[in-house]
Design a protein around this motif. Structure first.
Motif, PDB file in Angstrom:
ATOM      1  N   GLY A  17      23.856 -36.300  20.200  1.00 48.07           N
ATOM      2  CA  GLY A  17      24.734 -35.835  19.132  1.00 48.07           C
ATOM      3  C   GLY A  17      24.967 -34.345  19.119  1.00 48.07           C
ATOM      4  N   ARG A  18      25.584 -33.911  18.050  1.00 42.91           N
ATOM      5  CA  ARG A  18      25.931 -32.498  17.860  1.00 42.91           C
ATOM      6  C   ARG A  18      25.396 -32.040  16.502  1.00 42.91           C
ATOM      7  NH1 ARG A  18      30.455 -31.760  21.504  1.00 42.91           N
ATOM      8  NH2 ARG A  18      30.035 -33.290  23.149  1.00 42.91           N
ATOM      9  N   VAL A  19      25.064 -30.770  16.420  1.00 40.77           N
ATOM     10  CA  VAL A  19      24.711 -30.145  15.140  1.00 40.77           C
ATOM     11  C   VAL A  19      25.648 -28.970  14.926  1.00 40.77           C
ATOM     12  CG1 VAL A  19      22.953 -28.954  13.790  1.00 40.77           C
ATOM     13  CG2 VAL A  19      22.286 -30.818  15.318  1.00 40.77           C
ATOM     14  N   LEU A  20      26.302 -28.955  13.785  1.00 43.43           N
ATOM     15  CA  LEU A  20      27.206 -27.865  13.421  1.00 43.43           C
ATOM     16  C   LEU A  20      26.683 -27.220  12.145  1.00 43.43           C
ATOM     17  CD1 LEU A  20      29.815 -27.324  15.090  1.00 43.43           C
ATOM     18  CD2 LEU A  20      29.045 -29.681  15.260  1.00 43.43           C
ATOM     19  N   ASN A  21      26.329 -25.961  12.199  1.00 40.88           N
ATOM     20  CA  ASN A  21      25.908 -25.225  11.011  1.00 40.88           C
ATOM     21  C   ASN A  21      27.033 -24.298  10.582  1.00 40.88           C
ATOM     22  OD1 ASN A  21      23.313 -26.358  10.888  1.00 40.88           O
ATOM     23  ND2 ASN A  21      22.507 -24.866  12.347  1.00 40.88           N
ATOM     24  N   VAL A  22      27.535 -24.519   9.385  1.00 42.30           N
ATOM     25  CA  VAL A  22      28.623 -23.669   8.887  1.00 42.30           C
ATOM     26  C   VAL A  22      28.001 -22.413   8.285  1.00 42.30           C
ATOM     27  CG1 VAL A  22      30.576 -23.474   7.312  1.00 42.30           C
ATOM     28  CG2 VAL A  22      30.144 -25.627   8.509  1.00 42.30           C
ATOM     29  N   SER A  23      28.064 -21.335   9.038  1.00 47.11           N
ATOM     30  CA  SER A  23      27.532 -20.049   8.607  1.00 47.11           C
ATOM     31  C   SER A  23      28.694 -19.230   8.046  1.00 47.11           C
ATOM     32  CB  SER A  23      26.850 -19.350   9.792  1.00 47.11           C
ATOM     33  OG  SER A  23      26.281 -18.126   9.398  1.00 47.11           O
ATOM     34  N   SER A  24      28.813 -17.977   8.421  1.00 49.43           N
ATOM     35  CA  SER A  24      29.860 -17.124   7.871  1.00 49.43           C
ATOM     36  C   SER A  24      29.996 -15.868   8.708  1.00 49.43           C
ATOM     37  CB  SER A  24      29.510 -16.740   6.429  1.00 49.43           C
ATOM     38  OG  SER A  24      30.320 -15.689   5.949  1.00 49.43           O
ATOM     39  N   ALA A  25      31.183 -15.269   8.655  1.00 49.24           N
ATOM     40  CA  ALA A  25      31.349 -13.945   9.253  1.00 49.24           C
ATOM     41  C   ALA A  25      30.416 -12.945   8.586  1.00 49.24           C
ATOM     42  CB  ALA A  25      32.796 -13.481   9.112  1.00 49.24           C
ATOM     43  N   GLY A  26      29.940 -13.308   7.385  1.00 47.77           N
ATOM     44  CA  GLY A  26      28.993 -12.467   6.674  1.00 47.77           C
ATOM     45  C   GLY A  26      27.658 -12.326   7.375  1.00 47.77           C
ATOM     46  N   SER A  27      27.410 -13.150   8.408  1.00 50.75           N
ATOM     47  CA  SER A  27      26.180 -12.970   9.186  1.00 50.75           C
ATOM     48  C   SER A  27      26.241 -11.705  10.031  1.00 50.75           C
ATOM     49  CB  SER A  27      25.947 -14.187  10.092  1.00 50.75           C
ATOM     50  OG  SER A  27      26.994 -14.315  11.051  1.00 50.75           O
ATOM     51  N   ASP A  28      27.443 -11.177  10.256  1.00 50.08           N
ATOM     52  CA  ASP A  28      27.618  -9.940  11.026  1.00 50.08           C
ATOM     53  C   ASP A  28      28.112  -8.783  10.168  1.00 50.08           C
ATOM     54  OD1 ASP A  28      26.954 -10.813  13.688  1.00 50.08           O
ATOM     55  OD2 ASP A  28      28.812 -11.961  13.690  1.00 50.08           O
ATOM     56  N   ALA A  29      28.280  -9.029   8.867  1.00 48.83           N
ATOM     57  CA  ALA A  29      28.864  -8.002   8.005  1.00 48.83           C
ATOM     58  C   ALA A  29      27.979  -7.772   6.791  1.00 48.83           C
ATOM     59  CB  ALA A  29      30.268  -8.419   7.561  1.00 48.83           C
ATOM     60  N   LEU A  30      28.237  -6.693   6.106  1.00 48.77           N
ATOM     61  CA  LEU A  30      27.505  -6.369   4.887  1.00 48.77           C
ATOM     62  C   LEU A  30      28.497  -5.993   3.801  1.00 48.77           C
ATOM     63  CD1 LEU A  30      24.670  -4.102   6.350  1.00 48.77           C
ATOM     64  CD2 LEU A  30      24.501  -6.508   5.735  1.00 48.77           C
ATOM     65  N   GLY A  31      28.200  -6.430   2.593  1.00 46.84           N
ATOM     66  CA  GLY A  31      29.036  -6.067   1.459  1.00 46.84           C
ATOM     67  C   GLY A  31      28.177  -5.825   0.237  1.00 46.84           C
ATOM     68  N   PRO A  32      28.480  -4.802  -0.548  1.00 48.53           N
ATOM     69  CA  PRO A  32      27.675  -4.509  -1.739  1.00 48.53           C
ATOM     70  C   PRO A  32      27.679  -5.681  -2.709  1.00 48.53           C
ATOM     71  CG  PRO A  32      29.760  -3.311  -1.774  1.00 48.53           C
ATOM     72  CD  PRO A  32      29.636  -3.908  -0.422  1.00 48.53           C
ATOM     73  N   GLY A  33      26.491  -6.088  -3.141  1.00 53.17           N
ATOM     74  CA  GLY A  33      26.375  -7.185  -4.087  1.00 53.17           C
ATOM     75  C   GLY A  33      26.201  -8.546  -3.453  1.00 53.17           C
ATOM     76  N   PHE A  34      26.284  -8.624  -2.121  1.00 50.79           N
ATOM     77  CA  PHE A  34      26.197  -9.909  -1.436  1.00 50.79           C
ATOM     78  C   PHE A  34      24.985  -9.984  -0.505  1.00 50.79           C
ATOM     79  CE2 PHE A  34      30.613  -9.305  -2.556  1.00 50.79           C
ATOM     80  CZ  PHE A  34      30.993 -10.551  -3.047  1.00 50.79           C
ATOM     81  N   GLY A  35      23.946  -9.213  -0.812  1.00 53.85           N
ATOM     82  CA  GLY A  35      22.803  -9.119   0.087  1.00 53.85           C
ATOM     83  C   GLY A  35      22.126 -10.438   0.376  1.00 53.85           C
ATOM     84  N   SER A  36      21.886 -11.266  -0.651  1.00 50.60           N
ATOM     85  CA  SER A  36      21.203 -12.540  -0.420  1.00 50.60           C
ATOM     86  C   SER A  36      22.066 -13.474   0.418  1.00 50.60           C
ATOM     87  CB  SER A  36      20.851 -13.201  -1.757  1.00 50.60           C
ATOM     88  OG  SER A  36      22.018 -13.447  -2.529  1.00 50.60           O
ATOM     89  N   TYR A  37      23.378 -13.430   0.222  1.00 40.29           N
ATOM     90  CA  TYR A  37      24.290 -14.271   0.999  1.00 40.29           C
ATOM     91  C   TYR A  37      24.271 -13.851   2.465  1.00 40.29           C
ATOM     92  CZ  TYR A  37      28.731 -16.289   2.553  1.00 40.29           C
ATOM     93  OH  TYR A  37      29.711 -16.976   3.250  1.00 40.29           O
ATOM     94  N   HIS A  38      24.365 -12.544   2.732  1.00 37.90           N
ATOM     95  CA  HIS A  38      24.349 -12.064   4.112  1.00 37.90           C
ATOM     96  C   HIS A  38      23.021 -12.392   4.790  1.00 37.90           C
ATOM     97  CE1 HIS A  38      28.147 -10.137   3.662  1.00 37.90           C
ATOM     98  NE2 HIS A  38      27.730  -9.227   2.821  1.00 37.90           N
ATOM     99  N   ALA A  39      21.923 -12.205   4.068  1.00 40.24           N
ATOM    100  CA  ALA A  39      20.603 -12.489   4.644  1.00 40.24           C
ATOM    101  C   ALA A  39      20.478 -13.960   5.006  1.00 40.24           C
ATOM    102  CB  ALA A  39      19.508 -12.084   3.656  1.00 40.24           C
ATOM    103  N   ALA A  40      20.935 -14.840   4.118  1.00 42.98           N
ATOM    104  CA  ALA A  40      20.821 -16.276   4.370  1.00 42.98           C
ATOM    105  C   ALA A  40      21.709 -16.705   5.538  1.00 42.98           C
ATOM    106  CB  ALA A  40      21.191 -17.049   3.104  1.00 42.98           C
ATOM    107  N   LYS A  41      22.931 -16.195   5.589  1.00 42.63           N
ATOM    108  CA  LYS A  41      23.836 -16.595   6.669  1.00 42.63           C
ATOM    109  C   LYS A  41      23.384 -16.045   8.017  1.00 42.63           C
ATOM    110  CE  LYS A  41      26.869 -19.097   4.456  1.00 42.63           C
ATOM    111  NZ  LYS A  41      26.923 -20.564   4.709  1.00 42.63           N
TER     112      LYS A  41
END
Length: 370
Positions: free
Chosen positions: A182-206
């Motif tokens: 089979g296949r595994v697809l994890n939907v992450s985010s461009a936020g895994s390579d970017a940083l934005g003020p107020g989104f620290g937990s989201y960036h860390a998780a992605k």
């Protein structure tokens, strides 16, 4: 807070929606070209023994491969589930029924071991000797707020919903995935390579989810399971509205956040990012970023198209960057010197923290619940 889209001025809305339409049209043309070039290149590498081809479970008259999609009640997850249900049997962690004869809701909480064990038994009975064709991990939450004052429990919940749940489910279903190649697809985010003020937990998780994906992929190459990450840029889904809700819940008016601010040794410095005033201004900038990205976002069907390629190609990519903005963020993270990124981030945080509220709030006339 209402779940209606955040309002913006008519002129700005026209500009952002026009940019979104052009972006979407370009992707419709460019995505098939990218897939073709990618598949041809990897086919050549496969011929000379430098790339592995993964088998594909194909539907037939009496057989439909079984795919599990988490987080399918709305947004990206729902679009992926509906798209895949055209050809395969989809078990979806969702709250809707009757949409497709091949889409069946399944009770699942990705951070509950008992729920995961029950889901595994259900999937074993449905997939039989064929095994599981794919697992698509979309479940997660957009939890936002400046890291310096975010309560530990909230940060831990962000990691649980985005990373730990995907890990536990992947590990539990790995025998079925290995049986079905089979296949595994994890939907992450461009936020895994970017940083934005107020989104620290989201960036860390992605970022953690993307890194975990690559580790699973290394094991999958040995076991015959293709593992990929899908990293969308701005997508117009309720996730951004939930981000606005999260920002409001994690404001200094929330008692738990207020106590975190008071407990921080940095709050004695009025210029510290932990002071209540600067916290509020940074939060306001984050709200405007979420508002702008919502209106600038492209439809989630583009993410579903990348997922479909990852499930149907013999050479699925390691990382799919859905959207030109996602590709641009990746290039920025690789090509721009670190000190430049530091200066830009410091300027953004400083602007959001110190500029007059009317200036910072210029992107939107009013964000509901603000």
């Amino acid at each position: 807070m209402s779940m209606d889209p955040p309002p913006i001025s008519a002129a700005l809305g026209t500009v952002l929606h026009g940019m979104s339409a052009v972006h979407s049209a370009l992707l419709i043309v460019l995505a098939p070209v990218y897939y073709a070039i990618h598949d041809v290149l990897y086919f050549v590498l496969h011929l000379v023994g430098l790339a592995r081809a993964f088998p594909i479970q194909k539907p037939s008259g009496t057989f439909h491969p079984v795919v599990l999609v988490t987080g399918a009640s709305s947004g990206i997850g729902k679009e992926i589930a509906l798209n895949l249900a055209e050809n395969v049997e989809v078990k979806a962690e969702a709250r809707f029924r009757g949409v497709s004869v091949r889409l069946e809701p399944i009770l699942l909480d990705v951070i509950d071991p008992t729920a995961i064990a029950n889901a595994v038994r259900t999937l074993e009975s449905h997939s039989g000797d064929h095994g599981l064709a794919a697992l698509v991990n979309v479940a997660g939450g957009v939890i936002c707020g400046p890291l310096a004052s975010l309560p530990l429990a909230i940060f831990q919940h962000a990691l649980d919903s985005e990373v730990n749940g995907a890990f536990a489910l992947t590990r539990a279903l790995w025998p079925l995935l290995r049986k079905g190649h089979g296949r595994v697809l994890n939907v992450s985010s461009a936020g895994s390579d970017a940083l934005g003020p107020g989104f620290g937990s989201y960036h860390a998780a992605k970022a953690a989810l993307t890194a975990m994906t690559l580790v699973w992929r290394a094991k999958g190459v040995v076991d015959g399971v293709a593992v990929s990450a899908v990293e969308p840029g701005a997508i117009r889904t309720p996730a951004y509205i939930k981000a606005l809700e999260s920002l409001s819940q994690n404001s200094p008016t929330n008692p738990s956040v207020a106590s975190s601010l008071q407990a921080s040794p940095l709050t004695t410095d009025p210029d510290s990012p932990c002071s209540a005033t600067l916290h509020s201004r940074t939060q306001l900038l984050a709200k405007n970023i979420a508002t702008g990205f919502y209106h600038l976002g492209i439809p989630p069907s583009h993410v579903a198209r990348d997922v479909r390629h990852a499930l149907t190609s013999r050479f699925p990519a390691r990382r799919y960057r859905t959207g030109l903005d996602s590709a641009a963020v990746y290039m920025w993270s690789k090509l721009i010197p670190g000190w430049v990124a530091d200066v830009v981030m410091a300027a953004c945080v400083g602007f959001g923290a110190r500029a007059p509220a009317g200036v910072v709030n210029g992107i939107s006339e009013k964000v509901k619940g603000q």
